[in-house]
Design an enzyme around this catalytic site. Structure first.
Site, short mmCIF file in Angstrom:
data_model
loop_
_atom_site.label_atom_id
_atom_site.label_comp_id
_atom_site.label_asym_id
_atom_site.label_seq_id
_atom_site.Cartn_x
_atom_site.Cartn_y
_atom_site.Cartn_z
N HIS A 276 43.60 -36.39 2.56
CA HIS A 276 43.83 -37.63 1.53
C HIS A 276 42.77 -38.80 1.98
O HIS A 276 43.03 -39.02 2.99
CB HIS A 276 45.19 -38.08 1.31
N GLU B 180 39.87 -36.43 -6.09
CA GLU B 180 40.41 -37.69 -6.21
C GLU B 180 39.56 -38.58 -5.87
O GLU B 180 39.19 -39.01 -4.74
CB GLU B 180 41.48 -37.96 -5.25
#
Ligand code: 13P
Length: 247
Positions: free
Chosen positions: A96, A164
């Site tokens: 992430h 993302e």
């Protein structure tokens, strides 16, 4: 779309997590009366995994962790291994951008990915450009390739690639549909060239109940990775409902 994944990040005490998971589960059961549900995965903080796992047992939600260490066990204070997660979760988020911000490199991500696959867990591999430029697609493809460097692609039965864009996370700024479609297509082609024929691409970055209808229309996507809006049962259930209606 097949997946809606909620990343709760560093939110919720154990009782709050249990209550939120229970409310989401109730909402999903209402949807399931009329429409087939997508695969819904919740990723609470490590501290709440066990308690949330008890709440959702035998129900329609799967569980994921937000990170993992690459080693199986050892002197790594504060870390959690894939083996320790195996009894609790099926999915693990890796790479992430909020972890990359604190120094996680593609090399580290690659080691984590190998460990997760070896443990039989399903990786949710995050990639995303820092700034919106015309080079975004090639930038994220490089991240993908380098993150897959430690594994033999044919040994990866399931890989979820979460696109993302860093600039879209938590900003209220969802990427343009054309941009998402272009990057998703490029990621799938890159994965296929490496030998992963069935790479699924999810989008994450400021998805909420108001903009979800636009995002579900992007046919190149296989799912959503939702941050802030997964912390409200009403918002998250609305997002799942939109995905479910769209089919
Ligand atoms: P937001 O939905 O809050 O932008 O977060 C996206 C994300 O980082 C999910 O992993």
């Amino acid at each position: 779309m097949q997946y809606v994944i909620g990343n709760w990040k560093m939110h919720c005490t154990v009782p709050e997590a249990v209550a939120l998971a229970g409310r989401i589960e109730d909402g999903l059961e209402d949807i399931a009366k009329d429409q087939p549900l997508p695969t819904v995965v919740l990723c609470p903080p490590f501290t709440a995994l066990s308690a949330v796992s008890d709440v959702i047992q035998h129900r329609s939600i799967s569980l994921g962790a937000q990170d993992v260490h690459w080693a199986d066990h050892g002197p790594h204070t504060g870390e959690i291994s894939p083996t320790q997660l195996k009894d609790l979760v099926q999915y693990v988020i890796i790479g992430h951008s909020e972890r990359r911000e604190s120094g996680e490199t593609n090399e580290i991500v690659a080691r984590k990915l190998k460990a997760v696959v070896t443990a039989g867990l399903i990786p949710i591999l995050c990639v995303g450009e820092k700034e919106l430029t015309s080079k975004a697609a090639s930038e994220v493809a490089t991240e993908l390739k380098e993150s897959l460097a430690e594994i033999e692609p044919k040994t990866v039965p399931d890989l979820l690639i979460a696109y993302e864009p860093v600039w879209a996370i938590g900003t209220g700024d969802v990427a343009e549909s054309g941009h998402i479609a272009e990057v998703a297509t490029h990621l799938k082609k890159t994965a296929a060239k490496i030998g992963i024929s069935d790479g699924q691409v999810l989008y994450g970055g400021s998805v909420d109940r108001d903009n979800v209808e636009r995002v579900v229309d992007i046919s190149e996507l296989d799912g959503l990775l939702v941050g802030g809006s997964s912390l409200s049962d009403q918002s998250f259930v609305s997002i799942v409902s939109a995905v479910s209606r769209h089919g």
